[in-house]
Write an enzyme that holds these catalytic residues in place. Sequence first.
Site, PDB file in Angstrom:
ATOM      1  N   GLU A  34      -4.628   6.885  13.439  1.00 40.59           N
ATOM      2  CA  GLU A  34      -4.891   6.157  14.654  1.00 40.59           C
ATOM      3  C   GLU A  34      -4.057   6.675  15.699  1.00 40.59           C
ATOM      4  OE1 GLU A  34      -5.042   1.596  14.354  1.00 40.59           O
ATOM      5  OE2 GLU A  34      -5.473   1.755  16.325  1.00 40.59           O
ATOM      6  N   ARG A 258       2.418   4.552  -0.628  1.00 38.43           N
ATOM      7  CA  ARG A 258       2.791   5.246   0.453  1.00 38.43           C
ATOM      8  C   ARG A 258       4.570   5.621   0.483  1.00 38.43           C
ATOM      9  NH1 ARG A 258       3.071   2.525   5.390  1.00 38.43           N
ATOM     10  NH2 ARG A 258       0.879   2.137   5.076  1.00 38.43           N
ATOM     11  N   LYS A 268       4.501   1.948  13.231  1.00 40.29           N
ATOM     12  CA  LYS A 268       4.245   2.416  14.645  1.00 40.29           C
ATOM     13  C   LYS A 268       4.304   1.283  15.395  1.00 40.29           C
ATOM     14  CE  LYS A 268       0.437   4.758  13.357  1.00 40.29           C
ATOM     15  NZ  LYS A 268      -0.923   5.203  13.386  1.00 40.29           N
TER      16      LYS A 268
HETATM   17  P1  ATP Z   1       1.702   2.617  10.522  1.00 39.01           P
HETATM   18  O1  ATP Z   1       1.632   1.272   9.704  1.00 39.01           O
HETATM   19  O2  ATP Z   1       2.773   3.403  10.522  1.00 39.01           O
HETATM   20  O3  ATP Z   1       1.101   2.584  12.021  1.00 39.01           O
HETATM   21  P2  ATP Z   1      -0.908   3.360   9.533  1.00 39.01           P
HETATM   22  O4  ATP Z   1      -1.260   3.266   7.935  1.00 39.01           O
HETATM   23  O5  ATP Z   1      -1.365   2.358  10.180  1.00 39.01           O
HETATM   24  O6  ATP Z   1       0.526   3.464   9.529  1.00 39.01           O
HETATM   25  P3  ATP Z   1      -2.668   5.502  10.138  1.00 39.01           P
HETATM   26  O7  ATP Z   1      -2.398   6.389  11.664  1.00 39.01           O
HETATM   27  O8  ATP Z   1      -3.812   4.596  10.191  1.00 39.01           O
HETATM   28  O9  ATP Z   1      -1.216   4.901  10.180  1.00 39.01           O
HETATM   29  O10 ATP Z   1      -2.196   6.454   9.119  1.00 39.01           O
HETATM   30  C1  ATP Z   1      -3.044   7.776   9.090  1.00 39.01           C
HETATM   31  C2  ATP Z   1      -2.830   8.309   7.427  1.00 39.01           C
HETATM   32  O11 ATP Z   1      -1.383   8.088   7.389  1.00 39.01           O
HETATM   33  C3  ATP Z   1      -3.485   7.198   6.608  1.00 39.01           C
HETATM   34  O12 ATP Z   1      -4.223   7.915   5.526  1.00 39.01           O
HETATM   35  C4  ATP Z   1      -2.266   6.358   5.995  1.00 39.01           C
HETATM   36  O13 ATP Z   1      -2.582   5.685   4.965  1.00 39.01           O
HETATM   37  C5  ATP Z   1      -1.182   7.441   6.008  1.00 39.01           C
HETATM   38  N1  ATP Z   1       0.141   6.787   6.013  1.00 39.01           N
HETATM   39  C6  ATP Z   1       0.585   6.038   7.125  1.00 39.01           C
HETATM   40  N2  ATP Z   1       1.987   5.703   6.464  1.00 39.01           N
HETATM   41  C7  ATP Z   1       2.260   6.517   5.479  1.00 39.01           C
HETATM   42  C8  ATP Z   1       3.361   6.290   4.562  1.00 39.01           C
HETATM   43  N3  ATP Z   1       4.388   5.633   4.766  1.00 39.01           N
HETATM   44  N4  ATP Z   1       3.152   6.764   3.501  1.00 39.01           N
HETATM   45  C9  ATP Z   1       2.008   7.871   3.025  1.00 39.01           C
HETATM   46  N5  ATP Z   1       1.139   7.951   3.953  1.00 39.01           N
HETATM   47  C10 ATP Z   1       0.994   7.071   5.252  1.00 39.01           C
HETATM   48 MG    MG Z   2      -3.119   1.983  10.738  1.00 38.91          MG
END
Ligand code: ATP
Ligand code: MG
Length: 555
Positions: A34, A258, A268
């Site tokens: 995102e 994760r 983020k």
């Molecule tokens: P954040 O909570 O840090 O904003 P998010 O999962 O909301 O992370 P996205 O942009 O939706 O962020 O993530 C893109 C991809 O990265 C998704 O498939 C998510 O599952 C993966 N991802 C995010 N954080 C991690 C992590 N700590 N370890 C492994 N994969 C991750």
């Molecule tokens: Mg997200």
Amino acid sequence: MGKDKPSNFLFDIISSDLKSGKHAGRVLTRFPPEPNGYLHIGHAKAICLNFGLAESFGGKTNLRFDDTNPVTEKTEYVESIRNDISWLGFGWAGEYYTSDYFETLFSYAIQLIEKGLAYVDDSTPEEIASGKGTPTEAGLPSPYRNRGIAENLDLLQRMRKGEYKDGEKVLRAKIDMASPNMHLRDPIVYRIKHASHHRTGDEWCIYPMYDFAHGQSDSIEHITHSICTLEFEIHRPLYDWFIESLEIYPSQQYEFARLNLNYTVMSKRKLLELVEGNHVSGWDDPRMPTISGLRRRGYTPESIRHFCDMVGVARREHVIDIGQLEFAIREDLNIKAQRAMVVMDPIKLVIQNYPDGETESLQSENNPNAENKGGFRDLTFSKELWIERADFMETPSRKFHRLAPGQHVRLKSAFIVRCESFSKNEKGEISEVVCTYFPESKSGSDTSGIKAKGVIHWVSTMQAIPVEIRLYDRLFREEFPLKGTADFKESLNPDSLRIIERALAEPFLSQTRPGDHFQFLRTGYFCTDPDSVDGKPVFNRTVGLRDAWSRQQKQ
Ligand code: ATP
Ligand code: MG
């Protein structure tokens, strides 16, 4: 790297799918960020996994910006994400935006209504939330649940036209208000949000929810294996329900644990808080766990990829010690980084038996550990040198093998010297150390027979150039900044940045470009910061030579 990746459960799933002929022998994964912030090391893990798995099977990976929330998304983030993935060394097959699918997704919503599988709900958000029930109690059907198809179609079109305010109506899937899985209790599919979107502008005032957008986008792209983190496991039945109800391409979702790292935060939203509160200099502050921060800190793409391989893929959540990331960069820079001598806290060393005004050229190895040997560079030796204040002790302890009255030490790649005397300034600090040198003790052709237990680094006062050094340490004092305190920012490490305004360095360091890597002998690995200007290079400490942190914790 790459070819010998350890196999893992996802690797095994894809292997068996290929054997059974599922997905017609194709592998297409996607990385779906995102664009609401910069990527962090957790995303690097997901990137390495998605791109790595596809690569292992001759498949491809799409980059899809999951941009369904107009309020938090920005083009700046889109650009940083593209840049970070390329920098990590991966190339994507197609670049897509969920917002490109808004029209298709809307038509899917119409199909659901036509099948009697969705309805417009006028309930307030509070009524919807309370009507969902609890995990042990069934929810209550909404009074709008049995609206007719024609009415639902009409209301959805009017929602799209902007006839209603935010929150006034939603579109919900009609599934099962008694399901033990709360996500199946008539989840919201569309909500009204009068907000400008970074790509579609004001074209839409209704936006699809994550669950309605994600699987369908996978399906539109014919993704074969949709890999996400474990918290989405509970969403999987809904992912499948939409695909089955709409009879579209059967992408399948798989989950892995994760990446969690200690001494940092990886959300983020939290990282944005640090940026907006000026706790760091920006998303690419070298203390941030973002890919851009790690890059500026001096991490290489290879070290990050190697780290992701080392931590592997699991089905259970656990915490990785940040020391493992530091190990990965030390290992990589050991074979890559140019060596240099830089004195951080200088005192003068005067060689009393060296002729005034004379110099000689000595050679020092650029990197003794480089795969193809790094060659040599010239050092200028002279009567006056700078050495590290910490390399001299007036009254040495027994284990101190560096300079002290009467003690011998080797000057790296140069000669052995013996300390004869020293002087102090009016503040009582050591200002000068006077030594005798032994001409026959030259490195590489030492016939002096003198034993020196220690080796110290130095630079000639005639040639040294001033440089700025930024010593970075962990951003948080606490191993788990989010635990215990009401505000995670209270766990910030107040000493995470120490600046040395004027260290003295070998002159070749004036010719450096941002991103160049060095090992400053006996001190650590450093890289050139983009803040460098002509005549004043700035170096960031990437990591110390040894794991000083865990030793310090054990004391
Ligand atoms: P954040 O909570 O840090 O904003 P998010 O999962 O909301 O992370 P996205 O942009 O939706 O962020 O993530 C893109 C991809 O990265 C998704 O498939 C998510 O599952 C993966 N991802 C995010 N954080 C991690 C992590 N700590 N370890 C492994 N994969 C991750
Ligand atoms: Mg997200």
